[in-house]
Motif scaffolding. Sequence first.
Motif, mmCIF file in Angstrom:
data_model
loop_
_atom_site.group_PDB
_atom_site.id
_atom_site.type_symbol
_atom_site.label_atom_id
_atom_site.label_comp_id
_atom_site.label_asym_id
_atom_site.label_seq_id
_atom_site.Cartn_x
_atom_site.Cartn_y
_atom_site.Cartn_z
ATOM 1 N N ALA A 1 27.637 12.726 5.274
ATOM 2 C CA ALA A 1 26.402 12.936 5.581
ATOM 3 C C ALA A 1 25.428 11.871 4.863
ATOM 4 O O ALA A 1 24.080 11.746 4.916
ATOM 5 C CB ALA A 1 25.805 14.352 4.591
ATOM 6 N N HIS A 2 26.066 11.116 4.030
ATOM 7 C CA HIS A 2 25.493 10.131 3.355
ATOM 8 C C HIS A 2 26.010 8.616 3.828
ATOM 9 O O HIS A 2 27.215 8.507 3.992
ATOM 10 C CB HIS A 2 25.689 10.229 1.600
ATOM 11 N N TRP A 3 24.910 7.578 3.850
ATOM 12 C CA TRP A 3 25.152 6.400 4.584
ATOM 13 C C TRP A 3 26.467 5.691 3.865
ATOM 14 O O TRP A 3 27.332 5.095 4.825
ATOM 15 C CB TRP A 3 23.937 5.801 4.511
ATOM 16 N N ARG B 1 7.801 8.148 -2.795
ATOM 17 C CA ARG B 1 7.820 6.567 -2.313
ATOM 18 C C ARG B 1 6.473 6.263 -2.202
ATOM 19 O O ARG B 1 6.379 4.801 -2.563
ATOM 20 C CB ARG B 1 8.410 6.679 -0.763
ATOM 21 N N LEU C 1 14.659 1.927 -1.297
ATOM 22 C CA LEU C 1 14.424 0.973 -0.280
ATOM 23 C C LEU C 1 12.654 0.594 -0.091
ATOM 24 O O LEU C 1 12.459 -0.311 0.281
ATOM 25 C CB LEU C 1 14.698 1.610 1.124
ATOM 26 N N SER C 2 12.192 1.623 -0.555
ATOM 27 C CA SER C 2 10.586 1.165 -0.325
ATOM 28 C C SER C 2 10.226 0.092 -1.668
ATOM 29 O O SER C 2 9.156 -0.314 -1.471
ATOM 30 C CB SER C 2 9.582 2.527 -0.781
ATOM 31 N N ILE D 1 15.945 4.312 9.781
ATOM 32 C CA ILE D 1 15.644 5.736 9.500
ATOM 33 C C ILE D 1 14.123 5.918 9.618
ATOM 34 O O ILE D 1 13.826 7.208 9.667
ATOM 35 C CB ILE D 1 16.312 5.977 8.220
ATOM 36 N N ASP D 2 13.255 4.943 9.277
ATOM 37 C CA ASP D 2 11.690 5.440 9.079
ATOM 38 C C ASP D 2 11.015 4.184 9.701
ATOM 39 O O ASP D 2 10.556 3.349 8.691
ATOM 40 C CB ASP D 2 11.642 5.765 7.815
ATOM 41 N N LEU E 1 8.646 11.671 0.044
ATOM 42 C CA LEU E 1 7.688 10.867 0.512
ATOM 43 C C LEU E 1 6.408 10.515 -0.272
ATOM 44 O O LEU E 1 5.962 9.534 -0.607
ATOM 45 C CB LEU E 1 7.220 11.338 1.923
ATOM 46 N N ARG F 1 30.195 10.710 12.071
ATOM 47 C CA ARG F 1 28.720 11.352 11.548
ATOM 48 C C ARG F 1 29.132 12.819 11.273
ATOM 49 O O ARG F 1 28.366 13.360 10.116
ATOM 50 C CB ARG F 1 27.759 11.279 12.925
ATOM 51 N N VAL G 1 20.557 9.498 4.409
ATOM 52 C CA VAL G 1 20.069 8.728 2.933
ATOM 53 C C VAL G 1 19.583 9.951 1.938
ATOM 54 O O VAL G 1 19.097 11.106 2.440
ATOM 55 C CB VAL G 1 18.631 7.742 3.265
ATOM 56 N N SER G 2 19.521 9.505 0.668
ATOM 57 C CA SER G 2 19.179 10.643 -0.385
ATOM 58 C C SER G 2 17.589 10.250 -0.804
ATOM 59 O O SER G 2 17.031 9.050 -0.384
ATOM 60 C CB SER G 2 20.166 10.380 -1.482
ATOM 61 N N ASP H 1 17.773 6.916 -2.206
ATOM 62 C CA ASP H 1 18.020 5.723 -1.260
ATOM 63 C C ASP H 1 16.326 5.580 -0.778
ATOM 64 O O ASP H 1 16.100 4.181 -0.746
ATOM 65 C CB ASP H 1 18.901 5.957 -0.148
ATOM 66 N N VAL H 2 15.733 6.740 -0.534
ATOM 67 C CA VAL H 2 14.156 6.292 0.177
ATOM 68 C C VAL H 2 13.663 5.698 -0.615
ATOM 69 O O VAL H 2 12.847 4.577 -0.350
ATOM 70 C CB VAL H 2 13.702 7.663 0.651
ATOM 71 N N TYR I 1 1.719 4.901 1.118
ATOM 72 C CA TYR I 1 1.180 5.510 2.362
ATOM 73 C C TYR I 1 2.168 6.558 2.456
ATOM 74 O O TYR I 1 3.490 6.660 2.529
ATOM 75 C CB TYR I 1 1.436 4.462 3.606
ATOM 76 N N ALA J 1 18.495 11.657 8.672
ATOM 77 C CA ALA J 1 18.795 10.413 8.212
ATOM 78 C C ALA J 1 19.956 10.430 7.109
ATOM 79 O O ALA J 1 19.795 11.392 6.316
ATOM 80 C CB ALA J 1 17.398 9.747 7.553
ATOM 81 N N ALA K 1 5.181 0.175 6.378
ATOM 82 C CA ALA K 1 4.073 0.014 5.238
ATOM 83 C C ALA K 1 4.699 -0.733 4.090
ATOM 84 O O ALA K 1 3.885 -0.918 3.344
ATOM 85 C CB ALA K 1 3.889 1.802 4.940
ATOM 86 N N CYS K 2 5.770 -0.698 4.053
ATOM 87 C CA CYS K 2 6.480 -1.492 2.556
ATOM 88 C C CYS K 2 6.683 -3.004 2.999
ATOM 89 O O CYS K 2 7.388 -3.723 2.293
ATOM 90 C CB CYS K 2 7.863 -0.819 2.355
ATOM 91 N N PHE L 1 16.417 0.589 6.300
ATOM 92 C CA PHE L 1 15.039 1.335 6.180
ATOM 93 C C PHE L 1 14.446 1.337 7.765
ATOM 94 O O PHE L 1 13.945 2.612 8.029
ATOM 95 C CB PHE L 1 14.284 0.320 5.415
ATOM 96 N N THR M 1 7.906 9.793 9.630
ATOM 97 C CA THR M 1 8.603 9.254 10.582
ATOM 98 C C THR M 1 9.887 9.143 10.178
ATOM 99 O O THR M 1 11.033 8.558 10.955
ATOM 100 C CB THR M 1 8.249 7.890 11.252
ATOM 101 N N LEU M 2 10.477 9.730 9.059
ATOM 102 C CA LEU M 2 11.798 9.735 8.512
ATOM 103 C C LEU M 2 12.611 10.573 9.166
ATOM 104 O O LEU M 2 12.326 11.606 9.273
ATOM 105 C CB LEU M 2 11.793 10.005 6.936
ATOM 106 N N ALA M 3 13.493 9.867 9.703
ATOM 107 C CA ALA M 3 14.381 10.864 10.563
ATOM 108 C C ALA M 3 14.911 11.894 9.704
ATOM 109 O O ALA M 3 15.524 11.835 8.802
ATOM 110 C CB ALA M 3 15.707 9.985 11.400
ATOM 111 N N PRO N 1 21.436 14.411 0.634
ATOM 112 C CA PRO N 1 20.790 13.706 1.804
ATOM 113 C C PRO N 1 19.657 14.598 2.350
ATOM 114 O O PRO N 1 19.436 15.585 2.120
ATOM 115 C CB PRO N 1 22.071 13.885 2.743
ATOM 116 N N ILE O 1 1.076 -1.134 0.117
ATOM 117 C CA ILE O 1 0.023 -0.014 -0.125
ATOM 118 C C ILE O 1 0.937 1.361 -0.169
ATOM 119 O O ILE O 1 1.912 1.275 0.968
ATOM 120 C CB ILE O 1 -1.016 -0.044 1.284
#
Lengths: 221, 270
Positions: free
Chosen positions: B213-215, A152, A101-102, B158-159, A149, B209, A93-94, A97-98, A80, A91, B165-166, B155, A86-88, A136, A78
Amino acid sequence: MSHPPLIEAEGLSVSLSNRPVLRNVSLAIRAGLRTAIVGPNGGGKTTFVRVILGFLGADSGTIRFFDPSGTEIARPRIGYLPQRSTLAPDAPVSALDVVFLSLFPGAGWPIRVRSLPEVREALNRAGLDPSLSAVPVGRLSGGQRQRVLLARTLAGSPQILILDEPDTALDAGGLRTLRRLIAEEVERGKAVVYVTHDSSAMGGADVIYRIDGSASLEESC
Amino acid sequence: MIEFFSYPFFQRALLAGILVAILCGALSFFVLLRRLALVASGIAHAAFGGVTVAVLFGLPPLAGGVAAALAVAGATSRSSRLGKAVSEDAAVGVFTVAAMAAGVVALGFIRSNVDLFGLMFGNILTVGAADVFLLGGVAALVLGALVFYFRPLLFASIDEDGAQACGVDIHRMRLLALSLLGLTVVVALKVAGILLVSALLVLPGAAARPLFAHWPGLLTGSVVLSVVMVVGGLLFSVLLNIPPGAAIILLGTLLFVLAVGFDRLRPRSA
């Protein structure tokens, strides 16, 4: 155009900290329609969404999922878009990435992000400037992060999209993009659900359910 | 100085130190992302309780340490599912002091010699070949799991809502992260001791850190800085004749301060 149900909730009751939040909620989410879920603050709209997504269990009642041909299936992917991400914020990640990952959230190879066409397409559709896709997310503005988001949410072309108060973090341009995307997705036969105080801000709805503890059908096409 | 490298005990110390550094450096990345610094330290202290209780009952110390570390990791993971009733830091605080107290009580009944100082501060220069093999095996296992589960772990780190949801089982990922921490802590205890393991699970990620900035850079930087801390600390310890654990922690702290300073001084880009 037919609108088969993709989600059917029947007799859902949910309590949080021993306080009943949803009582005997029954409703259907149908393909090719915009379904708005409206109601007062604390009425249980977001709780309902979290139960649909599997984040929360129900005390009683059933949720069934169907594919467009009407066959019952396990909970599908789904798309969403949460009310509060809630994405830090920091974080490492770019946007790539987001979205990657989804699309590939399971264990296995590769661990490095590949710039796949579907990742780029989702980011383009959400209106994120391509020059920002590798930056990032901590360096993006709130509106840009919301577009990430949104990308995603769209990625992988899920049959059901759930947008929880999607207009709260978007600027006027972002809202226009969102309205256009909703129209496109509905045209493609997707079920689009949005939780909102004002369904007109999202360009209207085909079905409106009011959730205030229990659910009632307010308006239907 | 250079002749130290020809001594077998120093070669074993160096090899064991590098293995611990790689392991802790990789885990430090997730400790940083999941804000598990307190939990990591708690698991290390819980392992102390497990080791001493095991010694009291004539059981293998390592098994006791693993059991205690995994029990605290599991209980902490379980408590986080209870929501606001028990927060993760409160849970780890309770379980840690309970395990430490059990360890101290057990220590009072133990008639044989237990190297308490070694457990607290490690004894990297007395590492045997068997310890190195055990460390190598666990390192392969933990690093293999980290690579295989990297995507869902990252994943969920970080969220959580987005991952769930995924389709990511975020509770399983939390338990996996804590279990890998527990396993690492126990096998690294003999080499590094409770305090040094706690430090190595936090300092490398914290020092990397401000620089990345990127993982991919952050993960690589965390591992590299961890190795620099351990190898550099070992060399300083023999050069200056100071305890290796303390030398490693002080070097790590210095690298952290330099990284923060560098981050403050460098020009900002959009």
